[in-house]
Motif scaffolding. Structure first.
Motif, PDB file in Angstrom:
ATOM      1  N   PRO A   1      19.836  47.200  80.454  1.00 22.91           N
ATOM      2  CA  PRO A   1      21.098  47.945  80.586  1.00 22.91           C
ATOM      3  C   PRO A   1      20.926  49.466  80.661  1.00 22.91           C
ATOM      4  N   GLN A   2      19.993  50.026  79.915  1.00 23.30           N
ATOM      5  CA  GLN A   2      19.792  51.479  79.979  1.00 23.30           C
ATOM      6  C   GLN A   2      19.338  51.926  81.358  1.00 23.30           C
ATOM      7  N   HIS A   3      18.392  51.205  81.930  1.00 26.34           N
ATOM      8  CA  HIS A   3      17.911  51.557  83.270  1.00 26.34           C
ATOM      9  C   HIS A   3      19.009  51.338  84.316  1.00 26.34           C
ATOM     10  N   GLN A   4      19.808  50.281  84.145  1.00 26.22           N
ATOM     11  CA  GLN A   4      20.919  50.040  85.068  1.00 26.22           C
ATOM     12  C   GLN A   4      21.911  51.190  85.028  1.00 26.22           C
TER      13      GLN A   4
ATOM     14  N   ARG B   1      18.528  58.914  78.319  1.00 27.12           N
ATOM     15  CA  ARG B   1      17.845  57.694  77.964  1.00 27.12           C
ATOM     16  C   ARG B   1      16.671  58.035  77.072  1.00 27.12           C
ATOM     17  N   ASP B   2      16.463  57.230  76.039  1.00 31.45           N
ATOM     18  CA  ASP B   2      15.338  57.474  75.142  1.00 31.45           C
ATOM     19  C   ASP B   2      14.026  57.338  75.880  1.00 31.45           C
ATOM     20  N   SER B   3      13.037  58.032  75.386  1.00 32.05           N
ATOM     21  CA  SER B   3      11.712  58.056  75.973  1.00 32.05           C
ATOM     22  C   SER B   3      10.881  56.909  75.412  1.00 32.05           C
ATOM     23  N   GLU B   4      10.904  55.769  76.089  1.00 34.89           N
ATOM     24  CA  GLU B   4      10.199  54.581  75.608  1.00 34.89           C
ATOM     25  C   GLU B   4       8.692  54.769  75.470  1.00 34.89           C
TER      26      GLU B   4
ATOM     27  N   LEU C   1      10.040  48.817  87.681  1.00 32.51           N
ATOM     28  CA  LEU C   1      11.206  48.282  88.385  1.00 32.51           C
ATOM     29  C   LEU C   1      12.204  49.398  88.690  1.00 32.51           C
ATOM     30  N   PHE C   2      12.398  50.274  87.708  1.00 38.04           N
ATOM     31  CA  PHE C   2      13.311  51.391  87.913  1.00 38.04           C
ATOM     32  C   PHE C   2      12.809  52.309  89.020  1.00 38.04           C
TER      33      PHE C   2
END
Length: 183
Positions: free
Chosen positions: A109-112, A23-26, A54-55
């Motif tokens: 979606p990425q976190h899911q 996952r990209d580093s936001e 949330l994650f």
């Protein structure tokens, strides 16, 4: 392939190293795009910290159930408790902004996808991978909270970010200690 998942908090805000998923580093991307004197956009901060928070709550719940070590399970419980609180503080400050800033209500979606990958990590590898992600995610979360606390665009959110910085630093220290004990 080893993948890193950002958990931040906010927190946070953190990451889980998982096979086959990156996952990209936001927080790092958001901060890298700023000039040294630029203010961080409040909506970007709320979205980034909110998704991370949330994650962290959901990943902490997974750790409480799947971790083999008592230390990792305890850390997961701490993530649920502390990130639930941090999410509430950020949500309240965002609602008080003028105009109000919406706090995310569900994982993107990425976190899911990352959460699903975390749930499928073999139990024998779970603790190490979860804690590696926590170290990486909390490093980025610390950078986000410190940066927003110093140069955020909303005074109420800046105050919250400043209050959360020592909590995130504590999470990072704990995650590093637990990870070193697992190796």
């Amino acid at each position: 392939m080893k993948a890193v998942l950002v958990l931040s908090a906010a927190a946070i805000m953190g990451a889980v190293a998982l096979a086959g998923c990156r996952r990209d580093s936001e927080p790092a991307q958001m901060l890298a795009s700023l000039a040294p004197t630029s203010q961080i956009d409040p909506a970007n901060y709320v979205q980034t910290a909110g998704q991370s928070g949330l994650f962290e709550v959901e990943a902490g719940k997974v750790a409480e159930k799947r971790a083999r070590s008592a230390e990792t399970r305890r850390f997961g419980r701490m993530m649920v408790r502390d990130h639930t609180d941090a999410n509430a503080r950020i949500r309240a400050a965002a609602a008080a902004s003028n105009p109000p800033i919406p706090f995310p209500t569900a994982l993107d979606p990425q976190h899911q996808e990352t959460l699903a990958a975390l749930r499928s990590v073999p139990r024998t590898e779970f603790d190490r991978q979860y804690m590696e992600g926590q170290v990486e995610g909390h490093r980025e979360a610390l950078e986000l909270q410190q940066s927003y606390g110093e140069s955020g665009g909303d005074p109420t959110l800046k105050a919250v970010a400043s209050e959360l910085t020592p909590i995130v630093r504590h999470h990072l220290d704990e995650a590093q200690t637990i990870l070193s004990n697992l190796r």
